[in-house]
Structure formats: structure tokens, C-alpha cells
Design a protein around this motif. Structure first.
Motif, PDB file in Angstrom:
ATOM      1  N   ASP A  80       0.866  -1.176   0.000  1.00 18.55           N
ATOM      2  CA  ASP A  80       0.000   0.000   0.000  1.00 18.55           C
ATOM      3  C   ASP A  80       0.908   1.233   0.000  1.00 18.55           C
ATOM      4  N   TYR A  81       1.376   1.636  -1.166  1.00 17.76           N
ATOM      5  CA  TYR A  81       2.415   2.655  -1.260  1.00 17.76           C
ATOM      6  C   TYR A  81       1.887   4.060  -0.987  1.00 17.76           C
ATOM      7  N   ALA A  82       0.628   4.305  -1.280  1.00 18.63           N
ATOM      8  CA  ALA A  82       0.055   5.617  -0.952  1.00 18.63           C
ATOM      9  C   ALA A  82       0.033   5.820   0.562  1.00 18.63           C
ATOM     10  N   ARG A  83      -0.394   4.790   1.283  1.00 19.23           N
ATOM     11  CA  ARG A  83      -0.406   4.881   2.745  1.00 19.23           C
ATOM     12  C   ARG A  83       1.014   4.997   3.288  1.00 19.23           C
ATOM     13  N   MET A  84       1.944   4.273   2.657  1.00 25.97           N
ATOM     14  CA  MET A  84       3.338   4.345   3.069  1.00 25.97           C
ATOM     15  C   MET A  84       3.867   5.775   2.969  1.00 25.97           C
ATOM     16  N   ARG A  85       3.567   6.451   1.852  1.00 30.02           N
ATOM     17  CA  ARG A  85       4.060   7.819   1.663  1.00 30.02           C
ATOM     18  C   ARG A  85       3.429   8.778   2.676  1.00 30.02           C
ATOM     19  N   ARG A  86       2.173   8.550   3.035  1.00 33.89           N
ATOM     20  CA  ARG A  86       1.542   9.401   4.048  1.00 33.89           C
ATOM     21  C   ARG A  86       2.236   9.238   5.402  1.00 33.89           C
ATOM     22  N   TYR A  87       2.602   8.008   5.727  1.00 37.34           N
ATOM     23  CA  TYR A  87       3.306   7.775   6.986  1.00 37.34           C
ATOM     24  C   TYR A  87       4.670   8.459   6.988  1.00 37.34           C
ATOM     25  N   VAL A  88       5.347   8.443   5.856  1.00 28.44           N
ATOM     26  CA  VAL A  88       6.646   9.107   5.762  1.00 28.44           C
ATOM     27  C   VAL A  88       6.487  10.612   5.998  1.00 28.44           C
ATOM     28  N   LYS A  89       5.499  11.211   5.354  1.00 28.14           N
ATOM     29  CA  LYS A  89       5.257  12.649   5.540  1.00 28.14           C
ATOM     30  C   LYS A  89       4.884  12.953   6.987  1.00 28.14           C
ATOM     31  N   ALA A  90       4.054  12.107   7.584  1.00 24.97           N
ATOM     32  CA  ALA A  90       3.669  12.320   8.982  1.00 24.97           C
ATOM     33  C   ALA A  90       4.883  12.251   9.896  1.00 24.97           C
ATOM     34  N   SER A  91       5.788  11.332   9.600  1.00 30.21           N
ATOM     35  CA  SER A  91       6.992  11.196  10.432  1.00 30.21           C
ATOM     36  C   SER A  91       7.875  12.434  10.321  1.00 30.21           C
ATOM     37  N   TYR A  92       7.940  13.048   9.144  1.00 31.65           N
ATOM     38  CA  TYR A  92       8.715  14.286   8.989  1.00 31.65           C
ATOM     39  C   TYR A  92       8.135  15.386   9.883  1.00 31.65           C
ATOM     40  N   MET A  93       6.828  15.570   9.805  1.00 30.24           N
ATOM     41  CA  MET A  93       6.172  16.624  10.580  1.00 30.24           C
ATOM     42  C   MET A  93       6.383  16.427  12.085  1.00 30.24           C
ATOM     43  N   SER A 217       5.227  10.967  -4.634  1.00 34.06           N
ATOM     44  CA  SER A 217       3.809  10.754  -4.915  1.00 34.06           C
ATOM     45  C   SER A 217       3.449  11.181  -6.332  1.00 34.06           C
ATOM     46  N   PRO A 218       2.730  10.308  -7.085  1.00 40.56           N
ATOM     47  CA  PRO A 218       2.268  10.704  -8.415  1.00 40.56           C
ATOM     48  C   PRO A 218       1.123  11.713  -8.354  1.00 40.56           C
ATOM     49  N   ALA A 219       0.451  11.787  -7.214  1.00 40.44           N
ATOM     50  CA  ALA A 219      -0.662  12.728  -7.047  1.00 40.44           C
ATOM     51  C   ALA A 219      -0.620  13.280  -5.627  1.00 40.44           C
ATOM     52  N   PRO A 220       0.255  14.258  -5.374  1.00 43.36           N
ATOM     53  CA  PRO A 220       0.438  14.767  -4.007  1.00 43.36           C
ATOM     54  C   PRO A 220      -0.844  15.256  -3.351  1.00 43.36           C
ATOM     55  N   SER A 221      -1.716  15.884  -4.111  1.00 43.03           N
ATOM     56  CA  SER A 221      -2.942  16.419  -3.515  1.00 43.03           C
ATOM     57  C   SER A 221      -3.864  15.315  -3.012  1.00 43.03           C
ATOM     58  N   ALA A 222      -3.734  14.125  -3.606  1.00 40.17           N
ATOM     59  CA  ALA A 222      -4.585  13.002  -3.198  1.00 40.17           C
ATOM     60  C   ALA A 222      -3.988  12.221  -2.032  1.00 40.17           C
ATOM     61  N   GLU A 223      -2.752  12.558  -1.654  1.00 39.70           N
ATOM     62  CA  GLU A 223      -2.066  11.826  -0.594  1.00 39.70           C
ATOM     63  C   GLU A 223      -1.655  12.752   0.547  1.00 39.70           C
ATOM     64  N   ARG A 224      -2.511  13.689   0.848  1.00 41.83           N
ATOM     65  CA  ARG A 224      -2.238  14.563   1.969  1.00 41.83           C
ATOM     66  C   ARG A 224      -2.319  13.780   3.277  1.00 41.83           C
ATOM     67  N   VAL A 225      -1.466  14.174   4.202  1.00 40.81           N
ATOM     68  CA  VAL A 225      -1.432  13.493   5.493  1.00 40.81           C
ATOM     69  C   VAL A 225      -2.748  13.721   6.231  1.00 40.81           C
ATOM     70  N   ARG A 226      -3.289  12.626   6.765  1.00 39.79           N
ATOM     71  CA  ARG A 226      -4.522  12.698   7.540  1.00 39.79           C
ATOM     72  C   ARG A 226      -4.190  12.605   9.029  1.00 39.79           C
ATOM     73  N   TRP A 227      -5.115  13.099   9.833  1.00 40.20           N
ATOM     74  CA  TRP A 227      -4.882  13.047  11.271  1.00 40.20           C
ATOM     75  C   TRP A 227      -4.713  11.605  11.754  1.00 40.20           C
ATOM     76  N   ARG A 228      -5.433  10.686  11.130  1.00 35.53           N
ATOM     77  CA  ARG A 228      -5.311   9.289  11.574  1.00 35.53           C
ATOM     78  C   ARG A 228      -3.938   8.733  11.239  1.00 35.53           C
ATOM     79  N   ASP A 229      -3.286   9.244  10.158  1.00 33.34           N
ATOM     80  CA  ASP A 229      -1.919   8.826   9.845  1.00 33.34           C
ATOM     81  C   ASP A 229      -0.956   9.332  10.915  1.00 33.34           C
ATOM     82  N   VAL A 230      -1.148  10.602  11.288  1.00 34.41           N
ATOM     83  CA  VAL A 230      -0.310  11.183  12.332  1.00 34.41           C
ATOM     84  C   VAL A 230      -0.514  10.436  13.650  1.00 34.41           C
ATOM     85  N   TRP A 231      -1.769  10.157  13.963  1.00 33.94           N
ATOM     86  CA  TRP A 231      -2.071   9.476  15.223  1.00 33.94           C
ATOM     87  C   TRP A 231      -1.493   8.063  15.246  1.00 33.94           C
TER      88      TRP A 231
END
Length: 449
Positions: A80-93, A217-231
């Protein structure tokens, strides 16, 4: 790590981690050796007087960033690479937030921390300088650990080692330059480490940008970090960091009790701890490999492979424990003379006592790291805090009741008793969790990880 025999996969993944950690310990040894042999024993004691505090803070950073890598590994294992990229972004923040918070708060409290630890006055200034600079440069440490954790989560444990190798060589060179040439004292050791970590971080950043197009991300706007990813990242990262910190609080209590015995014991403790850390780091690396292995196989829902990997890791651990025992037992005095002059016989005797007591119980530490990291790898980081609490209680009881009666021998047995206490919690807990995960998957095979 979801395909192939577990033994070679775990060993090949852990080996670069081991070499990397040995490098960290090697330049830590160089720091201490240069300080002890050229500046003096008080300076060496000053560097060591804060070692438990550094483990508390830097251990939290290591656990935090290691935890952030586990959701990445799980999503990667599940493809699940889209979810993977969201987790990476959340970890940066989250890492930016914690880097600023920890650096500012710890720097402001530096002097108070040393007073709480009953640091002897004759080594207070050196301890403060070393600790303050390390606190100010926490972002350097956290940045490298985060990127290295993400790279390892994607199955590459070799590249972070190469960059760490470059950093280690640079660190050792800077030690000689800043301490021996520019006469910066203990401050030079801290500055050298910060520069080396910054270089390693920059190399990791450049490599990730070029070698992992999957992170773009091939579509950055569609893979914005969600609060549940951060949590979710927080729910794994923070408990892993806290587990390190809770363990470190027990170590601080033990070191405080040791500091109260006097400067001589603080110096012997510092030398022995540097040597001990060098020999026990393979256990930590094996555990980190298990966390990634378990995370990827959990994502792929391969529970039998998790159990098989655990068994193979125990075989590896027992083999190393036996080798380390013989080396430390027979060469404890020779190793201690790296930091303590040969004519300081009383200091050497205490260092040898600590090392020999510890090496007899390495297998208990190996069990602890394997099961703790495996528990974290299957997403149960909160439960692993229980092992930290067990260690805290054991070290606290030793500090309060045994050290006042038995003196330095009580300090020597503090860590082994803490390891055993943690094992009594971890082993049954992990097998219970694995059984529940398997049962849950059989009942709801389509449920997400």
C-alpha cells in the motif's frame, strides 16, 4: 523480508546495523579514550556522569524514529504505497516538532538535571558543557535516525551503514582535531559527534531522493497526510520512545546512586559502561532487524514466518552471547586500560567487576531485545512499555536498597536484574499477542492491518 528463509534474511539485515552501531560505539570509545588519557580522569567522569540522561533523551529519539519506521514497513509489506508515503510525511512533521521541543526544553534544564543526579562538584562543569552541547544538537541526531529508519523500513539496511561509516571516520578525525589541536576539551567531543551526524543525515537525504522513486507521490494532492496517519505514527513512535525513556529513568536512578558513592566510582562506571555498550549493541541491532522483519510480515499476514524468524534470531543471539562472554571476561582489565591508566589499580578493579558481572547475563539482554522489538514490530508498542516499567522497578529497588548496603557491587548487578525482570514480562506477552493476531486474522481475513 516476506519471502525466503528467515535466518539469512535476518542475519543479512542485522549485519549492517551491527556494523553501524559498532561504529557509533567505536567513536564513543575514542571520545572517552581521548578525554580520559589527554584531559584527565575528572573530564572522563564528567562525560560519563550524564550518560544515563543522554540515554533518556537520545534513546527517546531513537525509539521515536524507529517507531515511525514501523508503519512504513507495514504499509510497504502490504504494497500500500500511498499509505506508506503518508506515513513518511507524517513522520517528517512529527520529528520536526519533537526536535525543537526536546532541544529547547533539555537545554534549559541541563544544570538542574545534573544537580538532580547528584553530580560531584569537581566534575560538574565538564558534565554540563558536554550535556548542553549534546542537547542543543538533538535535531542532528533525530534527523539522521529518522531517515535511516525509513530506509531500513524499505528493506535497505546497508546504505545507512555506509553513511554512518563516513560519519564515524569524520567524527574520530574531528575528535583529534578539536580536542588535541584546538584544545576544546569535552566540548570538542560533543561538537565532533554533532557534525558527523549532520553529514550522515545529509547523505541519507540525498540518497533517498535519488534511490527511492516510490517515495515520490504521483498525485500529491490526493495523498495529503490525515490526522489518523499522524495518530497511528504517534501511537507506535511515542510508546517506543517512552519505553527507552522509562528504561533510562531506572538507569538514571542507578547512576545517581553510583555518583553518590564518589568520583572514583563515577570514573570506573564511565569506563565500564563505554565498554559494555560496545559489546551489547549487537543485541539492539538484532532487535531492530526483527522489528522490520515482523512489521513487513505482519503487513503480508505471514504469521508463521514471524515465529520462525523469532526462533532463528534467538539462535543468533545465543551464539553471540557466548562469544562476547569469553572476550569480556578474560580481557576486561585490558579493555579498561583504554580509559584508565594502568597504575590506577583500584579504578581498574571496579571496572572489571562491573564488566564481568554484566557479561554473565548477556543472554537475558538478548532475549529482552528480541521480544521487545518483535512486539513493537507487530504494532503493539504500547505493550512493550511494560518491559520498561519492569526494568525501572528493578533498577529503582537496587538503587534504593541494594547500593546503600552493597556499594558498587549493587551498581554492577543493577542491569542484569533489570533485564531478567523485563524478560518475565515480555516473553509470555509476545506469544499471547501473536496468538491473538493469528486468531483475529482467521476470524476476519479481510480486515486491514
Amino acid at each position: 523480508m516476506t519471502v525466503g528463509k528467515p535466518f539469512p534474511l535476518i542475519l543479512n539485515f542485522a549485519l549492517p546495523l551491527l556494523l553501524g552501531n559498532l561504529l557509533i560505539q567505536a567513536y564513543s570509545l575514542v571520545d572517552a579514550a581521548i578525554v580520559g588519557q589527554t584531559i584527565g580522569l575528572n573530564a572522563l567522569a564528567g562525560v560519563g556522569a550524564s550518560s544515563s540522561v543522554l540515554f533518556l533523551i537520545l534513546g527517546f529519539c531513537t525509539g521515536l524514529t524507529g517507531g515511525f519506521g514501523i508503519p512504513v514497513a507495514q504499509a510497504f509489506g502490504a504494497h500500500d504505497y500511498a499509505r506508506m508515503r503518508r506515513y513518511v510525511k507524517a513522520s517528517y512533521m512529527l520529528s520536526i516538532f519533537f526536535a525543537i521541543l526536546l532541544s529547547v526544553a533539555c537545554s534549559l534544564l541541563c544544570a538542574d538535571i545534573l544537580r538532580w543526579m547528584q553530580t560531584p562538584e569537581e566534575i560538574f562543569d565538564d558534565a554540563y558543557i558536554y550535556l548542553f552541547i549534546t542537547f542543543v544538537t538533538i535535531p542532528c541526531n533525530l534527523a539522521y535516525n529518522l531517515l535511516a529508519s525509513i530506509i531500513r523500513a524499505l528493506g535497505d539496511s546497508k546504505t545507512p551503514f555506509y553513511f554512518l561509516l563516513i560519519g564515524a571516520v569524520l567524527n574520530i578525525g574531528l575528535d583529534f582535531l578539536l580536542i588535541l589541536v584546538f584544545h576544546m576539551g569535552v566540548a570538542g567531543a560533543s561538537v565532533a559527534t554533532a557534525i558527523a551526524q549532520t553529514v550522515s543525515f545529509l547523505l541519507c537525504a540525498i540518497y533517498m531522493n535519488k534511490a527511492f522513486p516510490i517515495l515520490k507521490s504521483p498525485a500529491p494532492s490526493a495523498e495529503r497526510v490525515r490526522w489518523r496517519d499522524v495518530w497511528f505514527a504517534l501511537s507506535i513512535g511515542v510508546p517506543m520512545g517512552l519505553q527507552f525513556s522509562i528504561t533510562a529513568i531506572g538507569s538514571i536512578m542507578l547512576q545517581s546512586a553510583n555518583n553518590a558513592l564518589g568520583t572514583m566510582y563515577a570514573t570506573a562506571f564511565t569506563a565500564a559502561m563505554r565498554i559494555k555498550m560496545f559489546f551489547i549493541c549487537p543485541f539492539e541491532n538484532l532487535g531492530v532487524a526483527l522489528a522490520t522483519y515482523c512489521g513487513q510480515n505482519l503487513g503480508a499476514k505471514k504469521f508463521d514466518r514471524i515465529r520462525a524468524g523469532l526462533k532463528d534470531a534467538i539462535y543468533i543471539m545465543l551464539a553471540y552471547s557466548l562469544i562476547a562472554f569469553f572476550v569480556v571476561w578474560f580481557f576486561a582489565r585490558d579493555l579498561s586500560t583504554l580509559f584508565i591508566a594502568a597504575d590506577e589499580t583500584v579504578l581498574l578493579d571496579h571496572s572489571v567487576m562491573f564488566l564481568r558481572t554484566s557479561c554473565c547475563c548477556y543472554a537475558f539482554l538478548g532475549i529482552l531485545t528480541i521480544f521487545r522489538y518483535s512486539l513493537q514490530g507487530v504494532g503493539k508498542a504500547k505493550l512493550s512499555i511494560g518491559s520498561g516499567v519492569s526494568e525501572l522497578l528493578a533498577r529503582g529497588l537496587v538503587s534504593l536498597f541494594l547500593v546503600p548496603v552493597a556499594g558498587f557491587f549493587g551498581v554492577c548487578v543493577g542491569d542484569p536484574l533489570a533485564w531478567i525482570a523485563a524478560d518475565l514480562f515480555l516473553v509470555p506477552t509476545f506469544f499471547f499477542v501473536l496468538k491473538r493476531l493469528r486468531t483475529s486474522e482467521l476470524e476476519t481475513p479481510s480486515s486491514p492491518v
